[in-house]
Each structure stands twice: as structure tokens, then as C-alpha cells.
Design a protein around this motif. Sequence first.
Motif, short mmCIF file in Angstrom:
data_model
loop_
_atom_site.label_atom_id
_atom_site.label_comp_id
_atom_site.label_asym_id
_atom_site.label_seq_id
_atom_site.Cartn_x
_atom_site.Cartn_y
_atom_site.Cartn_z
N VAL A 38 6.15 46.03 14.60
CA VAL A 38 7.04 46.59 13.58
C VAL A 38 6.78 48.07 13.31
CG1 VAL A 38 7.35 44.34 12.47
CG2 VAL A 38 5.52 45.85 11.69
N ASP A 39 7.84 48.76 12.98
CA ASP A 39 7.83 50.12 12.43
C ASP A 39 9.15 50.27 11.69
OD1 ASP A 39 7.66 52.77 11.77
OD2 ASP A 39 7.78 53.54 13.82
N CYS A 81 -2.31 43.34 12.32
CA CYS A 81 -3.03 44.11 13.34
C CYS A 81 -2.49 45.53 13.35
CB CYS A 81 -2.86 43.48 14.72
SG CYS A 81 -3.72 44.39 16.03
N LEU A 82 -3.37 46.49 13.11
CA LEU A 82 -3.01 47.90 13.19
C LEU A 82 -3.20 48.36 14.63
CD1 LEU A 82 -4.80 49.21 9.97
CD2 LEU A 82 -2.48 48.27 10.20
N LEU A 132 1.91 40.27 12.62
CA LEU A 132 2.55 41.58 12.56
C LEU A 132 1.65 42.62 13.20
CD1 LEU A 132 4.01 41.63 8.94
CD2 LEU A 132 5.22 41.11 11.06
N TYR A 133 2.17 43.29 14.21
CA TYR A 133 1.47 44.37 14.89
C TYR A 133 2.16 45.67 14.46
CZ TYR A 133 -0.96 40.93 17.72
OH TYR A 133 -1.76 39.89 18.12
N PHE A 134 1.45 46.49 13.71
CA PHE A 134 2.02 47.72 13.16
C PHE A 134 1.86 48.84 14.17
CE2 PHE A 134 1.52 45.04 9.50
CZ PHE A 134 2.63 45.35 8.73
N ASP A 135 2.99 49.27 14.73
CA ASP A 135 2.98 50.28 15.79
C ASP A 135 2.43 51.60 15.28
OD1 ASP A 135 3.51 50.56 18.54
OD2 ASP A 135 5.36 51.66 18.14
N ALA A 137 3.31 49.43 4.95
CA ALA A 137 3.76 48.05 4.84
C ALA A 137 2.64 47.06 5.13
CB ALA A 137 4.94 47.80 5.77
N ALA A 138 1.65 47.48 5.91
CA ALA A 138 0.55 46.57 6.24
C ALA A 138 -0.18 46.08 5.00
CB ALA A 138 -0.43 47.25 7.21
N GLU A 139 -0.42 46.99 4.06
CA GLU A 139 -1.14 46.59 2.84
C GLU A 139 -0.28 45.73 1.93
OE1 GLU A 139 -4.36 46.98 2.41
OE2 GLU A 139 -4.26 47.82 4.43
N MET A 140 1.02 45.80 2.07
CA MET A 140 1.92 45.01 1.23
C MET A 140 1.91 43.53 1.61
SD MET A 140 5.11 47.71 1.15
CE MET A 140 6.14 46.69 0.12
N VAL A 141 1.52 43.23 2.85
CA VAL A 141 1.58 41.84 3.32
C VAL A 141 0.21 41.27 3.69
CG1 VAL A 141 3.94 42.14 4.16
CG2 VAL A 141 2.02 42.54 5.71
N ARG A 142 -0.80 42.14 3.74
CA ARG A 142 -2.11 41.72 4.24
C ARG A 142 -2.73 40.58 3.45
NH1 ARG A 142 -5.88 44.33 7.35
NH2 ARG A 142 -4.85 46.36 7.21
#
Length: 329
Positions: free
Chosen positions: A14-15, A60-61, A38-41, A47-52
Motif C-alpha cells: 500500500v501507498d 511490514c515497513l 500490509l506492506y507499506f511501500d 498509516a502504518a501506526e494507525m493500524v499497527r
Amino acid sequence: MAGTKQTWAVVATVDEHPDLVRTFVAWHLHLGASEVHLYFDRPDDPAAEMVRALPQVRVCLCDAAHWRRLGKRRPDKHQIRQLHNATDAYAKTRADWLLHCDADEYLWPALPVADHLAEVDQGVEAAVVPVAERCFVSDAGTKTVFDGVFRRPATGKSGKDVLTQRGLTGHAIGKTFTRAGRGCQISIHRPQREVPPVALAPLSGVALLHFDGLTALHWVYKLLRKADAFAHHNGMPPAPQRQRQIEAVLEDPMAGLALYHRLKVLTPAQAKALATQDLLLHVNFDPAAALQAIFGESDLLRPADSDRWLCQQKVDAFPVLGLIQQKHV
């Protein structure tokens, strides 16, 4: 054996606007997914912290450490990054099935997804979910990025010079649930394995709703991004209809919004004709209840907010986005 209770998971690279990512997560968890990978490109994606914090979400960053762990140099091609990430999730998942899709694609099942998967024969290793692409009827208003109706792909083949594939601007072949533990490499649409080849079958009773372009500006951005990736970043060649769309937008980016409406907005007569052929899916797609259940709030992403974020985040790479937005505000 068919009829055994099944678990399922979803993976996406996702991005996107953070609200879209949250909605994607909420919708599929609400449908019963046991995991959302979710793999954050962009490794710094907020958004990663919003769902972590959600226990079912695997974040995954995609930073340098991630690619070192996979033994890869970060691929130039976005699609190659996607398939490496999805195959990584396939190796990790504890679910019985894994669906690889994008953050603008949402399952729409007639029954619980697990019930549909339970009916798949044990010899089938990949269950194909048919796509229905969002479009609009000209007399309907738009309040959120999820409004509209959904067009199924027509039968047969598209002509060489048309701007769609079987009536759709995006893909017409759907995405796939892959049965875990079968030694597959996950790809964009179909899993791969040299020997023996992956056994495929359609998954009945489920559609994949594809929002190809959350807004007209978002659709133009996607085409510009594909063109830039292919021309300057070793990107993969676009599908034939995408290439024709890209050529039209590059010829006159300011007319891109009009092209979107020409391809996406049906007259009532066109909608009626498609419905007669069972090519139009009317569903009440409203993820607000899922957002409320998972995140405690139910506001859906609105077109103006999506366009504002897009211009803030992507205008440095594509300055024409700001010009298009200013012209049409």
C-alpha cells in the motif's frame, strides 16, 4: 474436504490515503479475515501506526532491512515488489487461504467468505474471485469515494484500439485466493508454480469490487505513475488498454478528467442495457459500519479529501496534478 471450516487472510502493498488503508483493513476484518498483511511501500507512511495496534494486522515497513531480509535489492518495478511481499505473507500466514489484492479492491460475498471457501474442492489450490469495476450512472450524485455501481467484464475479447478491456478500464480477470502451504509464488492475479502447475477454479458467490480511480484525479495520477515508471524506472509495460489510456492522458493531461468521465459514467440507457445483460452489479457498498466496529468511527473518505491528499503527497513528482485540480475546483 469441502465443507470444512476455512480461515482466510488478505495481503496488499500500500501507498494510499490513510483513510483508505483503514477502510480496507476494517472491511476485510469485519468480513471475517483472520489476518490482514500490509506492506507499506513508503517506510515512513503514517498509516502504518494507525493500524499497527490491531492484533489481526501484520505491518511490514518496506525499508532497506525488509529487502535485506528477503535477500533482494529493492525492485524498481512496483509489481515485482508486490509479488515479493505477497509471497512473503504467504510463507508467514497461518490462515488456510490468502488473497492478494490492492487497497482499492474489496470483497463482496453473498455468504461469509469462509463458507464460500469451504465449498472449494480440496484439489483446487487457487480460487479466482471475479472482478466488478466501479462506475457511475449519470443521474447519481457522489458523496464518498465508494459511491457508484459495479460493471462486470463483458464476454469475448476487446478490440485492438479500445480504451477498455472487456468494458473495464482496469483488469478484467479478477484476483485469487491461494491455498496456503502449497509451495506457490504469489503473483498479481494468479499464483505460480512450475511443477505441477497450480490447480485453479472460480470462486462462486464472491465478487471483487475494484475502485479503479477513487476519483477522476486519482485515476489520472495512476496513469501518470504507470507512464513514469515504464519510461524512467524500469517499470513493467502497461496492459494494452492502459497504454492507450496513458497515451490519451499524456497527449492532454488537462483533459484527463473528461476521459475518466467518458469511460466511467454511464447514461441511464447504457446502465439499463448492461443490467439486461447481467453486467451491472447494484450493491449497497457502505463500509461505515465496518469502520465503526473496528476503529470506533464511521466517516468515509470523501472525494475532495482524497484529491487534496493526492496533491499534497504526489504533486512534487507530478506537478500537473495540482494544475488539474486548480482548473476544476
